[in-house]
Every structure is written in structure tokens, then in C-alpha cells.
Design a protein around this motif. Structure first.
Motif, PDB file in Angstrom:
ATOM      1  N   SER A  67       0.869  -1.270  -0.043  1.00  0.00           N
ATOM      2  CA  SER A  67      -0.126  -0.070   0.087  1.00  0.00           C
ATOM      3  C   SER A  67       0.892   1.280  -0.014  1.00  0.00           C
ATOM      4  O   SER A  67       1.882   1.513   0.552  1.00  0.00           O
ATOM      5  N   ARG A  68       0.097   2.235  -0.692  1.00  0.00           N
ATOM      6  CA  ARG A  68       0.905   3.471  -0.640  1.00  0.00           C
ATOM      7  C   ARG A  68       1.122   4.207   0.975  1.00  0.00           C
ATOM      8  O   ARG A  68       2.322   4.730   1.014  1.00  0.00           O
ATOM      9  N   PRO A  69       0.094   4.156   1.656  1.00  0.00           N
ATOM     10  CA  PRO A  69       0.382   4.580   3.015  1.00  0.00           C
ATOM     11  C   PRO A  69       1.491   3.757   3.605  1.00  0.00           C
ATOM     12  O   PRO A  69       2.441   4.528   4.482  1.00  0.00           O
ATOM     13  N   LEU A  70       1.883   2.563   3.733  1.00  0.00           N
ATOM     14  CA  LEU A  70       2.923   1.947   4.004  1.00  0.00           C
ATOM     15  C   LEU A  70       4.326   2.263   3.410  1.00  0.00           C
ATOM     16  O   LEU A  70       5.261   2.718   4.256  1.00  0.00           O
ATOM     17  N   VAL A  71       4.397   2.618   2.147  1.00  0.00           N
ATOM     18  CA  VAL A  71       5.428   3.192   1.439  1.00  0.00           C
ATOM     19  C   VAL A  71       5.758   4.548   2.167  1.00  0.00           C
ATOM     20  O   VAL A  71       6.801   4.874   2.310  1.00  0.00           O
ATOM     21  N   GLY A  72       4.826   5.326   2.209  1.00  0.00           N
ATOM     22  CA  GLY A  72       4.703   6.736   2.476  1.00  0.00           C
ATOM     23  C   GLY A  72       5.458   6.761   4.035  1.00  0.00           C
ATOM     24  O   GLY A  72       6.299   7.655   4.231  1.00  0.00           O
ATOM     25  N   ALA A  73       5.043   6.018   4.748  1.00  0.00           N
ATOM     26  CA  ALA A  73       5.120   5.928   6.206  1.00  0.00           C
ATOM     27  C   ALA A  73       6.626   5.680   6.406  1.00  0.00           C
ATOM     28  O   ALA A  73       7.440   6.154   7.089  1.00  0.00           O
ATOM     29  N   ALA A  74       7.353   4.530   5.616  1.00  0.00           N
ATOM     30  CA  ALA A  74       8.398   4.034   5.508  1.00  0.00           C
ATOM     31  C   ALA A  74       9.389   5.217   5.161  1.00  0.00           C
ATOM     32  O   ALA A  74      10.571   5.594   5.363  1.00  0.00           O
ATOM     33  N   GLY A  75       8.801   5.869   4.097  1.00  0.00           N
ATOM     34  CA  GLY A  75       9.788   7.081   3.709  1.00  0.00           C
ATOM     35  C   GLY A  75       9.946   8.236   4.538  1.00  0.00           C
ATOM     36  O   GLY A  75      10.886   8.667   4.735  1.00  0.00           O
ATOM     37  N   LEU A  76       8.948   8.591   5.386  1.00  0.00           N
ATOM     38  CA  LEU A  76       8.982   9.437   6.283  1.00  0.00           C
ATOM     39  C   LEU A  76       9.642   8.934   7.539  1.00  0.00           C
ATOM     40  O   LEU A  76      10.537   9.922   8.023  1.00  0.00           O
ATOM     41  N   LEU A  77       9.695   7.825   7.823  1.00  0.00           N
ATOM     42  CA  LEU A  77      10.772   7.063   8.732  1.00  0.00           C
ATOM     43  C   LEU A  77      12.181   7.550   8.375  1.00  0.00           C
ATOM     44  O   LEU A  77      12.959   7.949   9.161  1.00  0.00           O
ATOM     45  N   ALA A  78      12.353   7.144   7.131  1.00  0.00           N
ATOM     46  CA  ALA A  78      13.858   7.582   6.743  1.00  0.00           C
ATOM     47  C   ALA A  78      14.222   8.961   6.724  1.00  0.00           C
ATOM     48  O   ALA A  78      15.203   9.450   7.104  1.00  0.00           O
ATOM     49  N   ILE A  79      13.145   9.732   6.309  1.00  0.00           N
ATOM     50  CA  ILE A  79      13.559  11.299   6.129  1.00  0.00           C
ATOM     51  C   ILE A  79      13.694  11.737   7.462  1.00  0.00           C
ATOM     52  O   ILE A  79      14.492  12.838   7.883  1.00  0.00           O
ATOM     53  N   SER A  80      12.896  11.414   8.500  1.00  0.00           N
ATOM     54  CA  SER A  80      12.855  11.917   9.873  1.00  0.00           C
ATOM     55  C   SER A  80      14.203  11.414  10.513  1.00  0.00           C
ATOM     56  O   SER A  80      14.768  12.554  11.328  1.00  0.00           O
ATOM     57  N   CYS A  81      14.755  10.479  10.266  1.00  0.00           N
ATOM     58  CA  CYS A  81      15.895   9.997  10.948  1.00  0.00           C
ATOM     59  C   CYS A  81      16.989  10.755  10.404  1.00  0.00           C
ATOM     60  O   CYS A  81      17.743  11.064  10.834  1.00  0.00           O
ATOM     61  N   ALA A  82      16.865  10.847   9.018  1.00  0.00           N
ATOM     62  CA  ALA A  82      18.094  11.551   8.374  1.00  0.00           C
ATOM     63  C   ALA A  82      18.475  12.880   8.847  1.00  0.00           C
ATOM     64  O   ALA A  82      19.227  13.508   8.946  1.00  0.00           O
ATOM     65  N   VAL A  83      16.961  13.852   9.059  1.00  0.00           N
ATOM     66  CA  VAL A  83      17.024  15.064   9.384  1.00  0.00           C
ATOM     67  C   VAL A  83      17.556  15.145  10.900  1.00  0.00           C
ATOM     68  O   VAL A  83      18.443  15.637  11.209  1.00  0.00           O
ATOM     69  N   GLY A  84      17.133  14.254  11.759  1.00  0.00           N
ATOM     70  CA  GLY A  84      17.457  14.047  13.030  1.00  0.00           C
ATOM     71  C   GLY A  84      18.933  13.988  13.265  1.00  0.00           C
ATOM     72  O   GLY A  84      19.866  14.391  14.171  1.00  0.00           O
ATOM     73  N   GLN A  85      19.690  13.212  12.383  1.00  0.00           N
ATOM     74  CA  GLN A  85      20.908  12.620  12.498  1.00  0.00           C
ATOM     75  C   GLN A  85      21.768  13.683  11.753  1.00  0.00           C
ATOM     76  O   GLN A  85      22.740  14.177  12.369  1.00  0.00           O
ATOM     77  N   LEU A 132       6.508   7.455  15.263  1.00  0.00           N
ATOM     78  CA  LEU A 132       4.868   7.339  14.494  1.00  0.00           C
ATOM     79  C   LEU A 132       4.822   6.999  13.233  1.00  0.00           C
ATOM     80  O   LEU A 132       3.857   6.214  12.800  1.00  0.00           O
ATOM     81  N   ALA A 133       6.030   7.262  12.359  1.00  0.00           N
ATOM     82  CA  ALA A 133       5.985   6.940  11.028  1.00  0.00           C
ATOM     83  C   ALA A 133       6.101   5.274  10.977  1.00  0.00           C
ATOM     84  O   ALA A 133       5.393   4.731  10.267  1.00  0.00           O
ATOM     85  N   ALA A 134       6.893   4.825  11.855  1.00  0.00           N
ATOM     86  CA  ALA A 134       7.174   3.317  11.816  1.00  0.00           C
ATOM     87  C   ALA A 134       5.715   2.642  12.307  1.00  0.00           C
ATOM     88  O   ALA A 134       5.166   1.674  11.652  1.00  0.00           O
ATOM     89  N   ALA A 135       5.216   3.201  13.328  1.00  0.00           N
ATOM     90  CA  ALA A 135       3.719   2.530  13.867  1.00  0.00           C
ATOM     91  C   ALA A 135       2.806   2.807  12.533  1.00  0.00           C
ATOM     92  O   ALA A 135       1.936   1.709  12.699  1.00  0.00           O
TER      93      ALA A 135
END
Length: 169
Positions: A67-85, A132-135
Motif C-alpha cells: 500500500s501507498r500509506p505503508l511506503v509513505g510511512a517508511a519514507g517518512l521514517l527514513a527522512i525523519s531519521c536523516a534530518v535528526g541525524q 509515529l511513522a514506523a507505527a
């Protein structure tokens, strides 16, 4: 299912870090700056793992037409972690170097302490968004199990039941 497993594993690690490791470090490590040093050396590993997990879950989601929501959530996880790091974490490190010692040793009104507190808040927010994105990704994977290339398939639960409950015409 691979995406759900990846996201679940990372989320479990992040929850453990946020609810057990970081609070325990600040209770147990009494040396000035000791707890901060522990978090400073472990949080980047969590962020990098989140980047890798998010990218792997996006790739798995695209490959297996999840599903697109799953792919979007996974992308948000990666982006949020990249910004955090790489954005917030890099700025925090520059402030730490400018401080030159434990943050707690600075006066509460010190501009460096204030800037550290502001960046710390943003770092916590980045981790929170990633969690939250991972959840959300785990929930999306569960609801749309069985896939669908456009994410429009009915959720595996209530939608099928509701359709079968319509009266015959």
C-alpha cells in the motif's frame, strides 16, 4: 510482510531506547555529562538504523506492491531519521563543542544552553515523528495485507464485511 517486520523491529528498538535506555542513563550515570555522552553515542546508531530500515521498507513495499500509506510511512521514517541525524545532530554537536563541557554546568540563561535545549527538542521531535511513522507503517501493512499496487484495496478487515452485509437486490 517484510516491510511490517522491518518497521516493527526498528520501532521496538526505538521504544526501548526512548523509554528505558535514555531515562536510565540519566538516573544511573552520575558523572557530569555521562548520560549525555551515552545518548550521544547511541542515538546516532538508532537514527542510521531508521534510515536503513525506512529505505529497505520502501524498496520492499514498491517491489511487492504494498500500500501507498505503508511506503509513505517508511519514507517518512527514513527522512525523519536523516534530518535528526545529519541536520539536527550535526548542529547539536557544534553547540556541544562550543560549550566544551557538560551542558548542565552552564547558567540557565546562557545562549549556548538555550540553543542546546532548542535543538534537543527538535531531536526529540524527529525521533517522535520517526516512531509515529514506523507505527503508521505497521498499521498500514496490517490493514492492507495482501497488497495492491495502488493502495486502494479494501482493508482486510471491515470493508469486506460491510460489502457482504448489503441486502440482495
Amino acid at each position: 510482510m517484510a516491510s511490517m517486520l522491518l518497521l516493527s523491529l526498528w520501532l521496538g528498538g526505538a521504544l526501548y531506547f526512548a523509554s528505558v535506555v535514555a531515562p536510565a542513563a540519566f538516573r544511573v550515570l552520575l558523572a557530569p555529562g555521562g548520560a549525555g555522552a551515552l545518548v550521544r553515542h547511541t542515538l546516532p546508531q538508532l537514527f542510521v538504523a531508521g534510515i536503513g530500515t525506512g529505505i529497505a521498507a520502501v524498496l520492499a513495499g514498491v517491489l511487492w506492491r504494498q500500500s501507498r500509506p505503508l511506503v509513505g510511512a517508511a519514507g517518512l521514517l527514513a527522512i525523519s531519521c536523516a534530518v535528526g541525524q545529519f541536520v539536527i545532530g550535526a548542529r547539536l554537536e557544534r553547540v556541544r563543542q562550543a560549550i566544551g563541557g557538560p551542558v548542565g554546568a552552564l547558567a540557565p540563561g546562557n545562549p549556548l544552553r538555550i540553543e542546546f535545549g532548542r535543538l534537543h527538542g527538535w531531536s526529540v521531535a524527529a525521533l517522535g515523528v520517526a516512531m509515529l511513522a514506523a507505527a503508521a507503517g505497521v498499521v498500514a501493512a496490517w490493514l492492507w495485507r495482501g497488497g495492491g499496487d495502488d493502495g486502494s484495496r479494501r482493508a482486510a478487515s471491515g470493508a469486506d464485511h460491510a460489502a457482504s452485509a448489503e441486502p440482495a437486490r
